[in-house]
Write a protein that holds these residues in place. Structure first.
Motif, PDB file in Angstrom:
ATOM      1  N   SER A  88       0.829  -1.198   0.000  1.00 47.83           N
ATOM      2  CA  SER A  88       0.000   0.000   0.000  1.00 47.83           C
ATOM      3  C   SER A  88       0.868   1.254   0.000  1.00 47.83           C
ATOM      4  O   SER A  88       0.587   2.223  -0.713  1.00 47.83           O
TER       5      SER A  88
ATOM      6  N   THR B 197       2.878   1.479  -3.537  1.00 46.57           N
ATOM      7  CA  THR B 197       2.056   1.715  -4.728  1.00 46.57           C
ATOM      8  C   THR B 197       1.129   2.918  -4.579  1.00 46.57           C
ATOM      9  O   THR B 197       0.588   3.413  -5.574  1.00 46.57           O
TER      10      THR B 197
ATOM     11  N   ALA C 130      -2.139  -3.657  -7.491  1.00 44.67           N
ATOM     12  CA  ALA C 130      -1.374  -3.418  -6.266  1.00 44.67           C
ATOM     13  C   ALA C 130      -1.277  -4.689  -5.427  1.00 44.67           C
ATOM     14  O   ALA C 130      -0.238  -4.966  -4.815  1.00 44.67           O
TER      15      ALA C 130
END
Length: 425
Positions: free
Chosen positions: A46, A49, A340
């Protein structure tokens, strides 16, 4: 009889843990460690990206709701297969449960709908028991027939009962849903932490907030059924006898276990749980009312979650959480979040490669490194996944996870075998 079964243990001189005398970590601790690793991977992905939806409360809330049907189907598969009966008919039993849930909830509210769903699912389990246990029909053939029959019966009943009420033979009239409850003070505090966007801390807060916000009684019940199933199957005489039917029914019969009875009970429970999984699709807030064929293959994914969990309640809980999370992520954020997640998978494979190198498992490390490079190439070369592909994220995760877990599986020894009373198998 029961003393003989219960006192059976490893032979004298044998390694108590089957690992060359080395003490292994408890299963629950292994699960906690993997959960910590997964959380770390998601938080890192997290951050790198910039896709905050990976650990947002919305994703966690959607993931919990979508994991419940898979969890209940997986529990149904666990009870059946621990008794030695393959149950790929979970999908058909879930379909029967969706119709039963809508019918019961329309006339008596959500709790009546849940009870009706369990009863209709159990009827599917009973039919599977008659075919496989009494008449010795191949378990796969019977399961496929249950799936087809469940779909056909639900279509017929919907046309018979729902069409006069809703004007649509493929949909029920609106039904009452379960209420939801939230730990308001805790959710507010976690929301402040989530909005602060602090690395790791906000990720943990977001996921926890989603799990304590808008929780239904059915979610609480489904999660409670996991430890109940563990205690019933591994800590009671009934569970010991039922599992013995899946390991060696002939030996169990010689010790006085009523094999047919235990298989029938296991399949009734299995069908009931699968029917409750169908009810979760109808009775949870945010879900649709009864729709024709709305299970969408979740019975099969539940079976995959059970296999991923190695026929153990804690393991299948992790599998259901994984598949539910993948489904909830694509619902919350679409293709960019799935990419992601792919990046997160690359990071996780990197951790696994390091572990394999430490253990000097060179082939496994090489395979992991090659897989990581392939996934990273896909992530690097694709800007965003097509909206036509994202709904099948959970199915893709199912295939990958089963392929990765195939080497460590240990199913019951007599699973799928045809048992005849008094005949040495």
């Amino acid at each position: 009889m029961s003393t003989t079964l219960e006192s059976a243990g490893p032979a004298k001189g044998a390694a108590p843990n089957g690992n060359g005398g080395r003490r292994r970590l408890p299963g629950w601790l292994v699960g906690v460690l993997w959960a910590v690793v997964a959380l770390g991977v998601l938080a890192t992905a997290s951050y790198l990206t910039g896709v905050t939806e990976l650990t947002s409360s919305t994703t966690a809330q959607n993931g919990l709701r979508l994991a419940l049907p898979i969890l209940l189907a997986a529990l149904g598969g666990l009870w059946a297969e621990r008794a030695g009966v393959i149950n790929i008919g979970l999908e058909g039993m879930m379909i029967l449960g969706t119709w039963g849930a809508a019918w019961g909830a329309y006339y008596g509210g959500p709790w009546a709908g849940l009870l009706a769903a369990a009863v209709f699912g159990a009827l599917g389990g009973l039919l599977h028991a008659v075919a496989t246990v009494t008449f010795g029909v191949n378990h796969i053939v019977s399961g496929v027939a249950i799936n087809l029959l469940g779909l056909g019966i639900a279509k017929y009943l919907a046309k018979l009962v729902f069409e006069p009420l809703s004007g649509n033979p493929r949909q029920s009239p609106p039904v009452e849903k379960f209420d939801t409850y939230s730990a308001t003070w805790l959710a507010d505090w976690l929301g402040d932490l989530e909005n602060a966007q602090r690395v790791v801390l906000s990720d943990v807060a977001g996921l926890l907030r989603g799990l304590v916000t808008g929780v239904s009684p059915l979610a609480m019940l489904a999660l409670l059924l996991v430890p109940i199933s563990y205690v019933a199957l591994w800590r009671t005489r009934f569970g010991l006898r039922l599992r013995s039917c899946g390991e060696n029914p002939t030996a169990a019969e010689s010790l006085g276990v009523r094999v047919y009875l235990h298989k029938y009970l296991a399949l009734l429970i299995s069908g009931g749980f699968a029917g409750m999984g169908g009810a979760a699709l109808v009775l949870l807030p945010g879900g649709a009312d009864y729709l024709e064929d709305q299970t969408g293959g979740r019975g099969y994914i539940g079976l995959a979650a059970m296999i991923f969990g190695n026929w153990r309640p804690g393991g299948l809980l992790g599998g259901a959480a994984l598949f539910g999370y993948a489904d909830g992520l694509q619902l919350s954020a679409g293709g960019s979040a799935i990419l992601a997640l792919l990046y997160g998978a690359v990071l996780l494979l990197g951790v696994i490669v390091v572990v394999q190198l430490v253990r000097r498992r060179w082939i496994a490390a090489a395979v992991g490194a090659g897989s990581a490079l392939l996934l990273y190439y896909v992530y690097w070369s694709v800007d965003e996944l097509s909206s036509d592909l994202t709904p099948y994220t959970a199915h893709a995760v199912t295939l990958v996870v089963l392929a990765a877990a195939a080497q460590r599986l240990r199913p019951p020894k007599s699973i799928g075998s045809t048992y005849q009373r008094g005949v040495d198998g």
